[in-house]
Design an enzyme around this catalytic site. Structure first.
Site, PDB file in Angstrom:
ATOM      1  N   ARG A 198       0.847  -1.200   0.000  1.00 45.96           N
ATOM      2  CA  ARG A 198       0.000   0.000   0.000  1.00 45.96           C
ATOM      3  C   ARG A 198       0.875   1.239   0.000  1.00 45.96           C
ATOM      4  NH1 ARG A 198      -2.933  -2.608   4.687  1.00 45.96           N
ATOM      5  NH2 ARG A 198      -4.542  -3.870   3.709  1.00 45.96           N
ATOM      6  N   PHE A 214     -11.492  -4.949  -5.247  1.00 44.30           N
ATOM      7  CA  PHE A 214     -11.417  -5.858  -4.081  1.00 44.30           C
ATOM      8  C   PHE A 214     -10.871  -5.066  -2.885  1.00 44.30           C
ATOM      9  CE2 PHE A 214     -10.390  -8.299  -7.955  1.00 44.30           C
ATOM     10  CZ  PHE A 214     -11.405  -9.249  -7.980  1.00 44.30           C
ATOM     11  N   ALA A 266     -16.504  -7.667  -9.457  1.00 43.16           N
ATOM     12  CA  ALA A 266     -15.326  -7.183 -10.176  1.00 43.16           C
ATOM     13  C   ALA A 266     -15.484  -7.288 -11.693  1.00 43.16           C
ATOM     14  CB  ALA A 266     -14.099  -7.971  -9.733  1.00 43.16           C
ATOM     15  N   CYS A 323      -2.971 -14.189  -3.549  1.00 45.70           N
ATOM     16  CA  CYS A 323      -2.633 -14.642  -2.183  1.00 45.70           C
ATOM     17  C   CYS A 323      -2.900 -16.136  -2.038  1.00 45.70           C
ATOM     18  CB  CYS A 323      -3.399 -13.833  -1.139  1.00 45.70           C
ATOM     19  SG  CYS A 323      -5.176 -13.952  -1.294  1.00 45.70           S
TER      20      CYS A 323
HETATM   21  N1  SAH Z   1      -7.247  -5.300  -0.777  1.00 48.96           N
HETATM   22  C1  SAH Z   1      -7.882  -5.562   0.486  1.00 48.96           C
HETATM   23  C2  SAH Z   1      -8.069  -7.026   0.772  1.00 48.96           C
HETATM   24  C3  SAH Z   1      -8.851  -7.767  -0.297  1.00 48.96           C
HETATM   25  S1  SAH Z   1      -9.594  -9.229   0.265  1.00 48.96           S
HETATM   26  C4  SAH Z   1      -7.104  -4.845   1.596  1.00 48.96           C
HETATM   27  O1  SAH Z   1      -6.049  -4.254   1.318  1.00 48.96           O
HETATM   28  O2  SAH Z   1      -7.552  -4.877   2.731  1.00 48.96           O
HETATM   29  C5  SAH Z   1     -10.608  -9.662  -1.059  1.00 48.96           C
HETATM   30  C6  SAH Z   1     -11.919  -8.884  -1.153  1.00 48.96           C
HETATM   31  O3  SAH Z   1     -12.550  -9.238  -2.384  1.00 48.96           O
HETATM   32  C7  SAH Z   1     -12.937  -9.174  -0.065  1.00 48.96           C
HETATM   33  O4  SAH Z   1     -13.274  -7.970   0.607  1.00 48.96           O
HETATM   34  C8  SAH Z   1     -14.171  -9.727  -0.830  1.00 48.96           C
HETATM   35  O5  SAH Z   1     -15.406  -9.253  -0.302  1.00 48.96           O
HETATM   36  C9  SAH Z   1     -13.952  -9.188  -2.221  1.00 48.96           C
HETATM   37  N2  SAH Z   1     -14.544  -9.962  -3.318  1.00 48.96           N
HETATM   38  C10 SAH Z   1     -14.649 -11.304  -3.443  1.00 48.96           C
HETATM   39  N3  SAH Z   1     -15.178 -11.642  -4.637  1.00 48.96           N
HETATM   40  C11 SAH Z   1     -15.421 -10.484  -5.302  1.00 48.96           C
HETATM   41  C12 SAH Z   1     -15.947 -10.159  -6.585  1.00 48.96           C
HETATM   42  N4  SAH Z   1     -16.322 -11.122  -7.440  1.00 48.96           N
HETATM   43  N5  SAH Z   1     -16.031  -8.875  -6.944  1.00 48.96           N
HETATM   44  C13 SAH Z   1     -15.641  -7.885  -6.108  1.00 48.96           C
HETATM   45  N6  SAH Z   1     -15.131  -8.134  -4.863  1.00 48.96           N
HETATM   46  C14 SAH Z   1     -15.034  -9.405  -4.467  1.00 48.96           C
END
Ligand code: SAH
Length: 379
Positions: A198, A214, A266, A323
């Site tokens: 970040r 995400f 997404a 991840c």
């Molecule tokens: N980047 C974040 C962590 C991401 S975790 C940070 O820095 O804290 C992954 C995230 O993707 C979760 O919050 C989950 O709700 C979301 N997610 C899962 N499937 C998804 C989709 N199809 N479209 C959008 N978001 C999604």
């Protein structure tokens, strides 16, 4: 030569002396009786997780010693007394010689996640050790293992406080404030592992339009805003995550109109984003939780990255992550390579990213390296 890998697979065991149960402390011996080490046994393909190598049995102060070693590493890395950051991972399983245990430090509250019954059975000793090592800094210890303990073990663990009781969960990462919900949130409440990535994003954000896909609770978004982004869009399919992101915007950048958050899938959101963003962050959940879905997961990474590479503005920067533990660094790079080829654009790798110092990888346990990322420059 001993390899010091902490896992002993059931197929490698020739003989078991006595009756052993899930979670028991056992010694692992060579055929000549020489003790290799001590560990917790489990039902399943990983039969023993060794936490102490050598002939000497672990003594009463073993966990305190291990947790102190883990704390010392974080302390040497400047994480334990940083006025701008009070959230870090204190114990990272095998990476800290404590297979089956995760301990995350949230400004005085430690959230524990047990992945093995043996560690869970040692929880009282672990809490006592945390009290000794953290002293007055420790406010509470919360156990969040109901979903992470092997369900076959049938121990019916409940989430709850093992020590103290803290209601507020607010932490700070490089000066940005975050509400953390360890009771209901994902993982232990926050994705601590993206801290340094970040921060790197902040340096790429000045005057740029940024999409944080995400976003969860908005981590990358605030780094981009801190770095002077012109506009930041945060997207997550979870309404709860977006509500938390919006709350966090108010904590850090009250009334800042540069930021907007969307509840959306997404792939749908990315249907039509042509030339909208200079910087895109893709940090999806683990697409492959098991090796048998690896091929499918790699297709997912390819499709997702192709969408971003096709549509990002010329001279754009893509931060892209995986991840999934079963996806190797090479697997991921190949998936992104295919995505670039589909998009047919010129793409250069600027950075190859990983997990931060508080998520160390035991060199004898390469499986501990799970976070992979690339920063790409797209002509
Ligand atoms: N980047 C974040 C962590 C991401 S975790 C940070 O820095 O804290 C992954 C995230 O993707 C979760 O919050 C989950 O709700 C979301 N997610 C899962 N499937 C998804 C989709 N199809 N479209 C959008 N978001 C999604």
């Amino acid at each position: 030569m001993e390899r010091f890998h902490p896992w002993v697979f059931s197929g490698a065991i020739d003989r078991i002396d006595g009756a052993v149960e899930e979670g028991d402390l056992v010694s692992v011996q060579k055929s000549d009786g020489k003790i290799i080490g001590y560990g917790h046994c489990a039902i399943g393909s990983i039969a023993v997780r060794i936490f102490s190598f050598g002939e000497t049995a672990p003594g009463n102060d073993f966990w305190e010693h291990r947790i102190r070693q883990a704390y010392l590493l974080r302390s040497k890395m400047g994480l334990t007394d940083d006025p701008g950051t009070n959230v870090y991972r204190l114990v990272h399983g095998e990476g800290d010689g404590m297979p089956g245990l995760i301990a995350d430090y949230y400004n005085g509250t430690v959230v524990l996640q047990f992945h093995s019954v043996g560690m869970w059975l040692a929880r009282e000793a672990i809490v006592e050790a945390l009290k000794k090592v953290l002293g007055g800094k420790l406010v509470a210890v919360y156990d969040k293992s109901a979903k992470t303990l092997p369900f076959k073990a049938n121990i019916d663990a409940k989430d709850g406080y093992l020590y103290g009781n803290s209601l507020t969960g607010e932490v700070m990462e490089y000066g940005n404030r975050f509400k953390v919900d360890w009771l209901e949130g994902q993982k232990t409440g926050f994705f601590i592992d993206q801290r340094e990535n970040r921060r790197l994003l902040a340096g790429f954000s000045k005057g740029r339009t940024v999409l944080n896909m995400f976003c969860y609770t908005g981590g990358f978004s605030f780094a981009a805003m801190q770095g002077g982004a012109e506009l930041v869009h945060s997207v997550d399919s979870s309404a709860r995550a977006i509500a938390l992101t919006n709350e966090n915007v108010e904590l850090n950048f009250p009334g800042d109109s540069r930021h907007e958050a969307f509840v959306a899938d997404a792939f749908e959101f990315m249907q039509d984003i042509k030339d909208k963003y200079d910087v895109i962050v893709l940090d999806p959940p683990a697409f492959a939780k098991h090796r048998n879905v690896l091929a499918q997961a790699l297709q997912g990474y390819k499709r997702l990255n192709a969408k971003a590479i096709q549509q990002i503005r010329p001279g754009g920067i893509l931060f892209t992550f995986s991840c999934s533990q079963v996806v190797t660094r090479n697997n991921f790079r190949e998936a992104v390579f295919s995505a670039a080829a589909i998009a047919g654009r010129e793409v250069r790798i600027l950075h190859q990213l990983s997990q931060p110092v508080d998520h160390p990888v035991n060199i004898y346990h390469p499986e501990g390296e799970y976070l992979k990322g690339l920063v790409l420059y797209i002509e």
